[in-house]
Design an enzyme around this catalytic site. Sequence first.
Site, mmCIF file in Angstrom:
data_model
loop_
_atom_site.group_PDB
_atom_site.id
_atom_site.type_symbol
_atom_site.label_atom_id
_atom_site.label_comp_id
_atom_site.label_asym_id
_atom_site.label_seq_id
_atom_site.Cartn_x
_atom_site.Cartn_y
_atom_site.Cartn_z
ATOM 1 N N ASP A 63 0.852 -1.195 0.000
ATOM 2 C CA ASP A 63 0.000 0.000 0.000
ATOM 3 C C ASP A 63 0.888 1.245 0.000
ATOM 4 O OD1 ASP A 63 -2.167 1.659 0.083
ATOM 5 O OD2 ASP A 63 -2.643 1.281 2.187
ATOM 6 N N LYS A 64 1.419 1.561 -1.153
ATOM 7 C CA LYS A 64 2.427 2.620 -1.248
ATOM 8 C C LYS A 64 1.853 4.006 -0.983
ATOM 9 C CE LYS A 64 4.827 -0.121 -4.752
ATOM 10 N NZ LYS A 64 3.922 -1.259 -4.558
ATOM 11 N N GLY A 123 11.295 -0.001 -6.630
ATOM 12 C CA GLY A 123 12.119 1.192 -6.564
ATOM 13 C C GLY A 123 11.437 2.380 -5.918
ATOM 14 N N CYS A 136 16.193 -0.422 1.309
ATOM 15 C CA CYS A 136 15.545 -0.786 0.053
ATOM 16 C C CYS A 136 16.604 -1.226 -0.948
ATOM 17 C CB CYS A 136 14.756 0.395 -0.509
ATOM 18 S SG CYS A 136 13.921 -0.011 -2.068
#
Length: 381
Positions: free
Chosen positions: A93-94, A142, A209
Amino acid sequence: MTYVSQSAVRNAFNKASTGMFQFAYRNAVKKYVFNQSPDDAHDQMIRFCQVSQKIPPLMWLLQQMIDYTDPVLETRVMDIDFRNPFGLSAGLDKNADLPLVLEKAGFGFETVGSTTSRPCAGNPRPWFHRLPEYASMMVHVGLANSGSEEVIHRVEDAYRKSRTMRLSVSIARTNDDSCAGIDEGIEDYRISLERAVNRTHMVEVNISCPNTRVGEPFTEPENLNRLFDELDKVQHDQPILVKMPQDKPWPEFRDLLEVLAEHNVQGVTIANLRKDRNGLEVPPEWPGGLSGMPCVAPSNGLIARTYRDFGGRLEIAGVGGVFTPQQAYDKIRAGASLVMFISSLMYRGPQNITVLKRGLADLLRADGYNSVSEAVGAAVR
């Protein structure tokens, strides 16, 4: 409140409806989903949830059917009360599109993002590749997101409206052409943290990340110390967790924990996507990190060692390969106070949150525990 577990009628209905969801997902929905590219399936899922949560009767029905509640699952971590220890990990859920659906489905908390100070387009598509033989996904997004100014505003709205689910936002460094040196990266994190001040229950700082242009410079102790020297200056009431890398050998991982233990950090998320492909047959042209089952052993090992050496100082949120109640319980017994997942939603279906909660409650009671907190770290004490 009346718990589902304490009502014979509601308990039976919840068990039956969860079974119906499982049957439908396994025999119909999953086949449809897996006949599409994972990128398309992901985008359709987001759109479906966006539409569904605008239909109150549908959200009420979802809650009645699969939200299993049980007092043994309630826990208090970092001075926050959770209805249960299960949360959605950052990465799905960006842009804070799903909080209402997740709350009605019975999640204890959600981590939105990761989000960055500037809007970020992410990496070129495709972002995902399925690896069903490993119950895994190659992830190469990304950090695509709408930017922390917009995303945190939406998280705050969900935070204020939420009745049972806790909201966390994961902040990361923008992955774009404007990335420069360490100072620029520190400023990027600081901007997002300032935007998040007291607008969520928790903040996760993602230093690991694996899919960005500048790599992971803040997984070096000196850079990490510089980052938190600056972030410590930001006044906030929420606890801070740091999302940790999975592929560091223990001495290097421990060095990072030593740094964090000296700063205003209350917990760590263990761990991010796995980069090591040894022993796995993965097409070399597929970029990204591995989710799901390949993460179980390294994640659990790091959780146990972290709890053993830092359990009195840092709380642990465990993530990586949580498909069954036993796998969740293993993370808790290794030292995790909270447990997060994503991949099992795709492979098992949305009702898996109910399966995990019901199964964990049974495991806790079978071992004589009255709460989740009693079992935390039991395997390594």
